[in-house]
Design a protein around this motif. Structure first.
Motif, short mmCIF file in Angstrom:
data_model
loop_
_atom_site.label_atom_id
_atom_site.label_comp_id
_atom_site.label_asym_id
_atom_site.label_seq_id
_atom_site.Cartn_x
_atom_site.Cartn_y
_atom_site.Cartn_z
N SER A 99 0.84 -1.20 0.00
CA SER A 99 0.00 0.00 0.00
C SER A 99 0.88 1.24 0.00
O SER A 99 1.97 1.25 0.58
CB SER A 99 -0.88 0.04 1.25
OG SER A 99 -1.78 -1.01 1.23
N GLN A 102 -10.26 20.10 5.14
CA GLN A 102 -10.10 18.64 5.27
C GLN A 102 -9.00 18.34 6.28
O GLN A 102 -9.13 17.46 7.12
CB GLN A 102 -9.70 18.02 3.92
CG GLN A 102 -10.48 18.51 2.74
CD GLN A 102 -11.67 17.61 2.47
OE1 GLN A 102 -12.50 17.38 3.35
NE2 GLN A 102 -11.76 17.10 1.27
N ALA A 116 -9.02 16.24 9.86
CA ALA A 116 -8.12 15.11 10.16
C ALA A 116 -7.39 15.37 11.48
O ALA A 116 -7.22 14.47 12.29
CB ALA A 116 -7.12 14.92 9.04
N GLN A 133 -12.76 13.27 10.96
CA GLN A 133 -12.89 12.45 9.75
C GLN A 133 -11.56 11.78 9.48
O GLN A 133 -10.51 12.37 9.74
CB GLN A 133 -13.26 13.38 8.59
CG GLN A 133 -13.79 12.69 7.36
CD GLN A 133 -14.15 13.71 6.28
OE1 GLN A 133 -14.64 14.79 6.57
NE2 GLN A 133 -13.87 13.38 5.05
N ASN A 134 -11.58 10.54 8.98
CA ASN A 134 -10.28 9.90 8.68
C ASN A 134 -10.19 9.35 7.27
O ASN A 134 -9.20 8.78 6.88
CB ASN A 134 -9.95 8.81 9.70
CG ASN A 134 -10.99 7.72 9.71
OD1 ASN A 134 -11.87 7.69 8.86
ND2 ASN A 134 -10.89 6.82 10.67
N LYS A 135 -11.27 9.54 6.49
CA LYS A 135 -11.22 9.06 5.09
C LYS A 135 -11.53 10.25 4.17
O LYS A 135 -12.55 10.93 4.35
CB LYS A 135 -12.26 7.97 4.91
CG LYS A 135 -11.99 7.08 3.73
CD LYS A 135 -12.80 5.82 3.78
CE LYS A 135 -14.15 6.04 3.13
NZ LYS A 135 -14.98 4.83 3.14
N ILE A 178 -11.18 12.08 0.02
CA ILE A 178 -10.93 11.91 -1.41
C ILE A 178 -10.17 13.15 -1.89
O ILE A 178 -10.61 14.28 -1.66
CB ILE A 178 -12.26 11.77 -2.21
CG1 ILE A 178 -13.03 10.53 -1.78
CG2 ILE A 178 -12.00 11.78 -3.71
CD1 ILE A 178 -12.47 9.21 -2.28
N GLU A 224 -8.09 7.90 -2.44
CA GLU A 224 -8.78 7.88 -1.15
C GLU A 224 -7.68 7.78 -0.10
O GLU A 224 -6.88 6.84 -0.15
CB GLU A 224 -9.71 6.66 -1.10
CG GLU A 224 -10.64 6.67 0.07
CD GLU A 224 -11.61 5.49 -0.02
OE1 GLU A 224 -12.72 5.67 -0.52
OE2 GLU A 224 -11.21 4.39 0.40
N HIS A 284 -6.61 7.38 3.79
CA HIS A 284 -7.02 7.01 5.16
C HIS A 284 -5.97 7.60 6.09
O HIS A 284 -4.82 7.19 6.06
CB HIS A 284 -7.09 5.49 5.31
CG HIS A 284 -8.17 4.88 4.47
ND1 HIS A 284 -9.32 4.38 4.99
CD2 HIS A 284 -8.27 4.75 3.12
CE1 HIS A 284 -10.09 3.95 4.00
NE2 HIS A 284 -9.47 4.15 2.86
N SER A 312 -4.49 8.85 9.84
CA SER A 312 -4.55 8.84 11.30
C SER A 312 -3.34 9.64 11.81
O SER A 312 -2.38 9.86 11.07
CB SER A 312 -4.53 7.42 11.84
OG SER A 312 -3.47 6.72 11.26
N SER A 355 -0.67 8.44 6.41
CA SER A 355 -1.66 8.42 5.34
C SER A 355 -1.48 7.19 4.46
O SER A 355 -0.42 6.98 3.89
CB SER A 355 -1.45 9.71 4.54
OG SER A 355 -2.51 9.94 3.71
N HIS A 369 -5.13 5.01 -1.48
CA HIS A 369 -5.63 4.05 -2.48
C HIS A 369 -5.98 4.83 -3.73
O HIS A 369 -6.69 5.84 -3.66
CB HIS A 369 -6.90 3.35 -1.97
CG HIS A 369 -6.68 2.57 -0.73
ND1 HIS A 369 -5.95 1.40 -0.72
CD2 HIS A 369 -7.07 2.80 0.55
CE1 HIS A 369 -5.91 0.94 0.52
NE2 HIS A 369 -6.58 1.77 1.32
#
Ligand SMILES: Nc1nc2c(ncn2[C@@H]2O[C@H](COP(=O)(O)OP(=O)(O)OP(=O)(O)O)[C@@H](O)[C@H]2O)c(=O)[nH]1
Length: 329
Positions: A39, A88, A92, A97-99, A101, A115, A117, A119, A131, A134
């Protein structure tokens, strides 16, 4: 006494060393995972926006050598303006929010939809975004295509009946709110079947595409034109005057513009199956039914029925005409 104290100090030092070793081991484990994972992963300092660390999968995806990616300002990757990214980032940071685009720019300039993700982790004394990225470009494109199929006419790319009904609701709601009139027009081509029968369905399709483009050129950005099906189109005019006569005049001006624009000759390329293409000049007119309304008690079905009836009156009166519905006035 001194012996006991020395033992205690030694025990504390031993524990401390164990903790340090455990931390080092855990960091080494993390790094192994980070480096070897397929990933795409980035560690970003969210104060300075510097990419503190990136894994080889990230370097491969973004197309930068790892040593360049590490230390790079993440705004070189973000393809959206900072004004869009900022809110955004704040979400974070506070963990709301943690997801997300985002549009990310690769080294070759290509923009991919990703996308992320995100934390927050503590790493070498700093708070960082961890981060995981995807690439969802193809998925987003498929979603867009499905949305287009559901709401747009495949031939002309105009909104379809579904989307138009939704837009008409908005027009009615606006009229109800501000007391301004609106208009609904039903436009049906005259003798369209003859074109299909004489030159084939392909020629008919070309004419429908051209009609759609001409209709768009006749209306303002806040109005809507849609294809209802076959050779039938609809237009919703928004925010006409509060005075009924003024609104009628405004609607008539647009309807007349549409009528004359559509009656101009069409150059159609026929015999498209072969490499050669014969261009024919074709004349086609439209019959237009208009209903002007200020939304009080009207329902959509009534408006559509009134515009439709007016359009049939125009056809029966000889085609290439505009007829106003007077039921609701
Ligand atoms: N080329 C093409 N023709 C279509 C399409 N959808 C419907 N049609 C044709 O459009 C024609 C519509 O028929 P009518 O409403 O009777 O058309 P008309 O000859 O204009 O008749 P009037 O409205 O009375 O003037 C039919 O021949 C349909 O087959 C399409 O997507 N492409």
């Amino acid at each position: 006494m001194i012996g006991n104290l020395t033992d205690e100090i030694n025990t504390v030092l031993l524990k401390k060393n164990n903790v340090i070793n455990a931390l080092r081991e855990s960091e080494a484990h993390f790094h192994q995972l980070f480096d070897r994972h397929s990933s795409i992963m980035l560690l970003i300092d969210y104060q300075s926006r510097i990419i503190v660390d990136a894994n080889p999968a990230a370097a491969k995806f973004y197309g930068y050598p790892l040593e360049i990616l590490r230390g790079m300002d993440v705004s070189l990757i973000n393809a959206q303006p900072e004004s869009e990214i900022y809110p955004q980032r704040q979400k974070a940071i506070i963990g709301e929010q943690n997801k997300f685009i985002f549009d990310h720019r690769l080294a070759n300039g290509e923009i991919r939809t990703v996308e992320a993700h995100i934390s927050i982790v503590r790493y070498k004394g700093n708070n960082l975004f961890f981060s995981i990225i995807h690439d969802v470009t193809e998925r987003k494109q498929s979603e867009e295509q499905i949305r287009n199929l559901a709401f747009y006419d495949a031939l002309t790319q105009l909104p379809n009946r579904h989307l138009f009904i939704d837009r008409l609701s908005q027009v009615m709601a606006t009229s109800k709110r501000n007391g301004q009139h609106a208009a609904l027009m039903m436009i049906d081509l005259d003798n369209f079947k003859t074109l299909n029968d004489t030159y084939g369905h392909g020629a008919g399709d070309l004419l429908l595409i051209e009609v759609a483009s001409r209709l768009k050129s006749c209306i303002r950005g806040l109005d809507t034109v849609a294809r209802f099906g076959g050779d039938e189109f609809v237009v919703a005019l928004n925010e006409l005057g509060t005075d009924k006569n003024q609104a009628m005049t405004q609607a008539r001006v647009v309807a007349e513009k549409i009528r004359t624009t559509l009656s101009n000759p069409y150059s159609l390329c026929i015999n498209q199956t072969t490499n050669s293409c014969a261009v024919i000049e074709y004349h086609c007119t439209a019959s237009i039914g208009v209903t002007v309304f200020v939304s009080k008690h009207e329902c959509q079905d009534d408006l559509l029925r009134w515009a439709d009836m007016a359009m049939y009156s125009a056809k029966e009166a000889g085609q290439n005409l505009i007829s106003f519905s007077n039921i609701n006035l």
